[in-house]
Design an enzyme around this catalytic site. Structure first.
Site, short mmCIF file in Angstrom:
data_model
loop_
_atom_site.label_atom_id
_atom_site.label_comp_id
_atom_site.label_asym_id
_atom_site.label_seq_id
_atom_site.Cartn_x
_atom_site.Cartn_y
_atom_site.Cartn_z
N HIS A 235 0.38 -1.56 -0.18
CA HIS A 235 0.17 -0.02 0.02
C HIS A 235 0.75 1.37 -0.43
O HIS A 235 2.10 1.34 0.37
CB HIS A 235 -1.07 0.24 1.99
CG HIS A 235 -0.46 0.48 2.29
ND1 HIS A 235 0.05 1.97 2.36
CD2 HIS A 235 -0.01 -0.47 3.71
CE1 HIS A 235 -0.03 1.28 3.80
NE2 HIS A 235 0.24 0.12 4.43
N CYS A 236 0.25 2.20 -0.92
CA CYS A 236 1.24 3.75 -0.69
C CYS A 236 -0.23 4.18 0.28
O CYS A 236 -1.00 4.28 1.29
CB CYS A 236 1.62 4.28 -1.07
SG CYS A 236 0.28 4.13 -2.92
N SER A 237 -0.65 5.57 -0.26
CA SER A 237 -1.58 6.39 -0.05
C SER A 237 -3.02 5.66 -0.57
O SER A 237 -4.03 5.39 -0.14
CB SER A 237 -1.42 7.90 0.04
OG SER A 237 -2.71 8.68 0.23
N THR A 243 1.87 1.89 -5.17
CA THR A 243 2.26 0.61 -4.82
C THR A 243 1.87 0.08 -6.27
O THR A 243 2.56 -0.75 -6.71
CB THR A 243 0.41 0.96 -4.03
OG1 THR A 243 0.40 1.01 -3.06
CG2 THR A 243 0.00 -0.91 -4.48
#
Length: 325
Positions: A235-237, A243
Site C-alpha cells: 500500500h501507499c496512500s 503501489t
C-alpha cells in the site's frame, strides 16, 4: 478503441531504447496509449452507500472482479478497498490496497490474517503533506496495538538509510500467532519520484530476498493453504501510484531474471486490469524505466565479469596443462 500491444525487449534492445535521444518522447507516447486504453470492470461494491466511507478517496475505487472479499462478521461487511494483483511468477502475488483509515484498520488486519500474509510493503510515510496514514501498527519496539480481536506486537525495529524494517507478531485471541515483516520505504514523496534509483532498487531486492526466505520457511513447515505463497500486502496512500510502481518493478525484475526480457508497458496494462488507475502519473512511469535500466546494467555487468573470469580461468588451466606436457 483497439487494445495496445507491446512486445518484450531483450536487454540490448531495452538499453538502446533508454539511451535514445528521444527516449522521453517515446515513453510519453507509450504511457498515453496505456492511459487511453479502456479497462473492463465495474465498481459496484465500492460505490455502495455503506462502503463509500471505507474508501480513502472518492475517485479511487476498487474493481469488483479482483477485489478482496472478507468473511462476513456481525455488524461488518465483506468490503475493503483492496485488489489481488498477479506477479510474474504466480497469480495473486500481491494485494494492493489503500493506506488504512481508522475505520478500516481492523479490516486491514483481517486481510493480512485470512491470507496468512508474512510481508507488508508500505510505500509512503506515516505523514505526507499534512495527510496522515492511520497508525495501524506500533512503531515503538516492545509496544503493541489492538484492533478488535487482533493484537499486533512490535518485537524488533531496524532503521536503514531508505527504509524501516519492523517485525510484528499478530494474534487473534486464540493460540494462533503470525509473524509479519513490515517494510516502509521512506524515500518516495507523494506525486513525485525518489531522488536515488539505487535506494528503491535495493529496497525491492531486499523485500524479494525476504519473500524467498518466507517461501523456504513455509516449505519446511509444509504450508498447504493454496497453491501459491501468501500474498504480499502493498500500500501507499491511494494504493495505485507507488503501489503500482512497486508491483511493476518486482514483476519486471522477476521476468528479466527468468527470461532476460523486459515488458514494462504490457506488465503495467496487466496490473491496471486488476487494480484501477495504477501509475497514472507519467514521472513515476519514467522512473520505473530508470530503475530497470540500472538493474539490467548491473546484471549484465555481473554476468560479463563472470564470463570473463570463467574464460580467464579456462585459459590459465590450458596454459598449465601445456606446461605440464
Amino acid at each position: 478503441m483497439s487494445r495496445c500491444k507491446f512486445r518484450s525487449l531483450n536487454y540490448s534492445e531495452f538499453l538502446n531504447l533508454v539511451e535514445k535521444s528521444d527516449f522521453e518522447e517515446v515513453v510519453t507516447r507509450e504511457h498515453e496509449k496505456i492511459m487511453a486504453q479502456k479497462v473492463d470492470g465495474t465498481f459496484n461494491e465500492s460505490m455502495k452507500l455503506e462502503n463509500r466511507k471505507l474508501n480513502r478517496y472518492l475517485d479511487m475505487l476498487c474493481f469488483d472482479h479482483t477485489r478482496v472479499t472478507l468473511p462476513a462478521e456481525k455488524n461488518r461487511g465483506d468490503y475493503i478497498n483492496a485488489n489481488y494483483v498477479d506477479g510474474y511468477e504466480y497469480k495473486k502475488k500481491f494485494i494492493c490496497t489503500q493506506a488504512p483509515l481508522q475505520q478500516t484498520a481492523y479490516d486491514f488486519w483481517r486481510t493480512v490474517w485470512m491470507h496468512h500474509t508474512r510481508i507488508i510493503v508500505m510505500m509512503c510515510k506515516k505523514k505526507e503533506n499534512r495527510k496522515q496514514c492511520f497508525a495501524y501498527w506500533n512503531d515503538i519496539e516492545g509496544g503493541d496495538i489492538v484492533f478488535g480481536k487482533f493484537k499486533i506486537t512490535t518485537t524488533q525495529i531496524e532503521t536503514h538509510l531508505s527504509y524501516i524494517e519492523t517485525t510484528l507478531l499478530v494474534t487473534d485471541g486464540t493460540s494462533a500467532i503470525q509473524e509479519v515483516t513490515h517494510f516502509v520505504f521512506t524515500q518516495w514523496p507523494d506525486y513525485g519520484v525518489p531522488n536515488d534509483v539505487m535506494n528503491l532498487l535495493n529496497f525491492i531486492l531486499t523485500v524479494k530476498s525476504a519473500q524467498k526466505d518466507v517461501i523456504r520457511q513455509l516449505a519446511q513447515e509444509r504450508f498447504k493453504i493454496g497453491d501459491n505463497p501468501p500474498p504480499i500486502v502493498v500500500h501507499c496512500s491511494a494504493g495505485v501510484g507507488r503501489t503500482g510502481a512497486y508491483c511493476l518493478l518486482d514483476s519486471a525484475i522477476s521476468e528479466f531474471d527468468a527470461c532476460a526480457t523486459i515488458s514494462i508497458p504490457s506488465t503495467l496494462i496487466n496490473i491496471r486490469n486488476q487494480r484501477y488507475y495504477c501509475i497514472f502519473i507519467l514521472p513515476q512511469y519514467f522512473f520505473c524505466y530508470r530503475v530497470m535500466e540500472r538493474y539490467v546494467n548491473l546484471t549484465v555487468n555481473k554476468v560479463s565479469k563472470k564470463l570473463i573470469a570463467n574464460v580467464a580461468t579456462a585459459l590459465f588451466n590450458k596454459v598449465l596443462h601445456l606446461k605440464d606436457n
